[in-house]
Design an enzyme around this catalytic site. Structure first.
Site, PDB file in Angstrom:
ATOM      1  N   PHE A   1      33.448  31.797  40.478  1.00  0.00           N
ATOM      2  CA  PHE A   1      32.959  31.421  39.480  1.00  0.00           C
ATOM      3  C   PHE A   1      33.584  30.469  38.910  1.00  0.00           C
ATOM      4  O   PHE A   1      33.183  30.094  36.966  1.00  0.00           O
ATOM      5  CB  PHE A   1      32.774  33.502  38.118  1.00  0.00           C
ATOM      6  CG  PHE A   1      34.325  33.373  38.248  1.00  0.00           C
ATOM      7  CD1 PHE A   1      35.517  32.957  37.709  1.00  0.00           C
ATOM      8  CD2 PHE A   1      34.099  34.859  38.097  1.00  0.00           C
ATOM      9  CE1 PHE A   1      36.970  33.702  38.001  1.00  0.00           C
ATOM     10  CE2 PHE A   1      35.118  35.756  37.313  1.00  0.00           C
ATOM     11  CZ  PHE A   1      36.759  35.387  38.326  1.00  0.00           C
TER      12      PHE A   1
ATOM     13  N   LYS B   1      32.640  41.995  32.568  1.00  0.00           N
ATOM     14  CA  LYS B   1      34.044  43.541  32.598  1.00  0.00           C
ATOM     15  C   LYS B   1      35.257  42.682  32.952  1.00  0.00           C
ATOM     16  O   LYS B   1      35.136  42.814  34.579  1.00  0.00           O
ATOM     17  CB  LYS B   1      33.272  44.816  33.031  1.00  0.00           C
ATOM     18  CG  LYS B   1      34.290  45.580  32.481  1.00  0.00           C
ATOM     19  CD  LYS B   1      34.304  46.387  32.660  1.00  0.00           C
ATOM     20  CE  LYS B   1      35.953  47.521  32.477  1.00  0.00           C
ATOM     21  NZ  LYS B   1      36.293  47.529  32.726  1.00  0.00           N
TER      22      LYS B   1
ATOM     23  N   HIS C   1      40.324  38.536  30.280  1.00  0.00           N
ATOM     24  CA  HIS C   1      41.520  39.076  30.440  1.00  0.00           C
ATOM     25  C   HIS C   1      42.675  38.988  31.350  1.00  0.00           C
ATOM     26  O   HIS C   1      43.513  38.493  31.540  1.00  0.00           O
ATOM     27  CB  HIS C   1      41.632  40.233  29.450  1.00  0.00           C
ATOM     28  CG  HIS C   1      41.539  41.200  30.718  1.00  0.00           C
ATOM     29  ND1 HIS C   1      41.437  42.880  30.699  1.00  0.00           N
ATOM     30  CD2 HIS C   1      41.344  41.099  31.938  1.00  0.00           C
ATOM     31  CE1 HIS C   1      41.253  43.639  31.584  1.00  0.00           C
ATOM     32  NE2 HIS C   1      41.122  42.439  32.588  1.00  0.00           N
TER      33      HIS C   1
HETATM   34  C1  SAM Z   1      39.840  43.010  37.252  1.00  0.00           C
HETATM   35  S1  SAM Z   1      38.616  43.026  38.163  1.00  0.00           S
HETATM   36  C2  SAM Z   1      37.142  43.208  37.542  1.00  0.00           C
HETATM   37  C3  SAM Z   1      36.071  44.490  38.672  1.00  0.00           C
HETATM   38  C4  SAM Z   1      35.143  44.848  37.506  1.00  0.00           C
HETATM   39  N1  SAM Z   1      33.968  43.550  36.935  1.00  0.00           N
HETATM   40  C5  SAM Z   1      34.997  45.613  36.814  1.00  0.00           C
HETATM   41  O1  SAM Z   1      35.895  45.618  36.007  1.00  0.00           O
HETATM   42  O2  SAM Z   1      35.553  46.692  37.595  1.00  0.00           O
HETATM   43  C6  SAM Z   1      38.506  40.589  38.614  1.00  0.00           C
HETATM   44  C7  SAM Z   1      37.592  40.794  39.488  1.00  0.00           C
HETATM   45  O3  SAM Z   1      37.457  39.686  39.450  1.00  0.00           O
HETATM   46  C8  SAM Z   1      37.724  39.046  41.050  1.00  0.00           C
HETATM   47  N2  SAM Z   1      38.007  37.558  40.996  1.00  0.00           N
HETATM   48  C9  SAM Z   1      38.670  36.496  40.746  1.00  0.00           C
HETATM   49  N3  SAM Z   1      39.027  35.563  41.121  1.00  0.00           N
HETATM   50  C10 SAM Z   1      37.192  35.067  40.777  1.00  0.00           C
HETATM   51  C11 SAM Z   1      36.608  34.166  41.230  1.00  0.00           C
HETATM   52  N4  SAM Z   1      36.953  32.949  41.697  1.00  0.00           N
HETATM   53  N5  SAM Z   1      35.269  34.477  42.002  1.00  0.00           N
HETATM   54  C12 SAM Z   1      34.670  35.277  41.688  1.00  0.00           C
HETATM   55  N6  SAM Z   1      34.854  36.213  40.602  1.00  0.00           N
HETATM   56  C13 SAM Z   1      36.645  36.356  40.504  1.00  0.00           C
HETATM   57  C14 SAM Z   1      38.264  39.881  41.272  1.00  0.00           C
HETATM   58  O4  SAM Z   1      37.787  39.374  42.636  1.00  0.00           O
HETATM   59  C15 SAM Z   1      37.844  40.748  40.788  1.00  0.00           C
HETATM   60  O5  SAM Z   1      36.982  41.737  41.463  1.00  0.00           O
END
Ligand code: SAM
Length: 330
Positions: free
Chosen positions: A222, A235, A239
């Site tokens: 992202f 979600k 944070h």
């Molecule tokens: C705290 S988890 C939240 C997962 C999901 N949205 C939930 O609430 O169950 C953060 C998510 O962000 C993803 N993430 C981290 N860096 C990312 C990036 N650069 N691009 C896309 N996703 C990313 C992680 O792999 C992870 O699945």
């Protein structure tokens, strides 16, 4: 006199956490799912030292997770059932996560964070959490399980609280296993949806096969590009990140957002009455682990402004999370 017993139990709370972690790792609640068992039976099934396993079960019985019966068997309680692997909102992955050397090691650096403002995880392990997880598949899997069960606990509430009727497509950005996306698609049959995440985390097929015709997945970052959509759902994403990285994410979204589209954050809002303690400790967890923070509504509004969006409303759910809506500015 200060309430020293209460203070003592706050100081030693890590001992309970460590004991619950070992119970979760051994799968004790799964082993007790069909009914009470003897200590020697449990010790055999877990390949543990029988007398010492008895001490662990005794300690956990005093905090209500298991029950020592007069016939010498052990049973799980309602609370202990929460560590079963096969319940939808299981806390077993969370209990397993918090006890790993990686997690404890990061929390041991909390003082370093407080003194310097730096991220504790990187101070302890030399890399950020996402790089670490990509390099440690077992921990990565447990973390993704943990997020999925945590999200399952709020997904229906989010799908019901927000009015998705005016939208046609939705991307669950950083959606992991896609639990939230599936709850939204199930409740709103006019929508098509995409789960988008890093290759190490993204779902490659829907959990519910019935949703397959309206479901797709894409891997990527992202910070680079997200598929065009009229709604982005995030979600527990912002944070995880400090302000400048959040603004970079929002700018990526702004580029893919259709003119009348919405960005929907699903987050705890700091200072929401009734959730102060949960949000404050989640804030510390964000400081220690990914290097982010929990925020107030005004702080989210400021991030949106910097990202070319404007906060339009906040819809509370009947859980700890709220839906924070933004639209293109100007
Ligand atoms: C705290 S988890 C939240 C997962 C999901 N949205 C939930 O609430 O169950 C953060 C998510 O962000 C993803 N993430 C981290 N860096 C990312 C990036 N650069 N691009 C896309 N996703 C990313 C992680 O792999 C992870 O699945």
């Amino acid at each position: 006199m200060p309430d020293l017993p209460r203070l003592r139990s706050l100081i030693t709370a890590f001992q309970v956490s460590a004991a619950v972690h070992v119970a979760a790792d051994l799968g004790l609640s799964d082993l007790l799912a069909q009914g009470p068992r003897t200590l020697s039976d449990l010790a055999g099934a877990t390949a543990t030292h029988e007398a010492t396993l008895g001490r662990l079960l005794h300690a956990l019985s005093t905090v209500g997770l298991y029950e020592e019966r007069s016939d010498g068997t052990y049973a799980t309680t309602d609370l202990g059932e929460g560590l079963r692997s096969d319940i939808p909102e299981t806390l077993r992955p969370l209990a397993r996560t918090v006890g790993t050397p990686t997690h404890w090691g990061a929390w041991q650096q909390l003082g370093h964070s407080v003194r310097t403002g730096e991220n504790a995880f990187e101070a302890a392990h030399g890399v950020d959490v996402w790089t670490h997880r990509a390099d440690h598949p077992v921990e990565n899997e447990i973390f993704n399980d943990q997020m999925a069960s945590r999200t399952a606990a709020v997904a229906t509430a989010v799908a019901e609280a927000y009015d998705f009727s005016g939208l046609s497509s939705i991307v669950d950005v950083g959606g992991g296993r896609g639990v939230l996306l599936e709850a939204v698609l199930s409740r709103h049959p006019h929508l098509v949806g995409t789960v988008f995440d890093l290759p190490q985390a993204v779902a490659t097929e829907p959990i519910s096969a019935a949703l397959a015709p309206r479901w797709s997945s894409m891997s990527g970052s992202f910070f680079e590009e997200v598929p065009d959509s009229d709604a982005y759902l995030l979600k527990s994403i912002l944070h995880d990140w400090p302000d400048d990285r959040c603004v970079a994410i929002l700018r990526t979204l702004r580029r893919g957002l259709r003119d009348d589209g919405v960005v929907l954050l699903v987050e705890m809002v700091l200072d929401r009455p009734g959730y102060e303690r949960a949000a404050a400790f989640s804030d510390l967890n964000m400081l220690v682990m990914p290097g982010g923070r929990e925020r107030t509504q005004d702080e989210y509004a400021a991030l949106f402004d910097a990202g070319g969006l404007r906060l339009t409303r906040v819809v509370d759910t009947d859980t700890h999370v709220s839906v924070i809506e933004a639209r293109a500015a100007g």
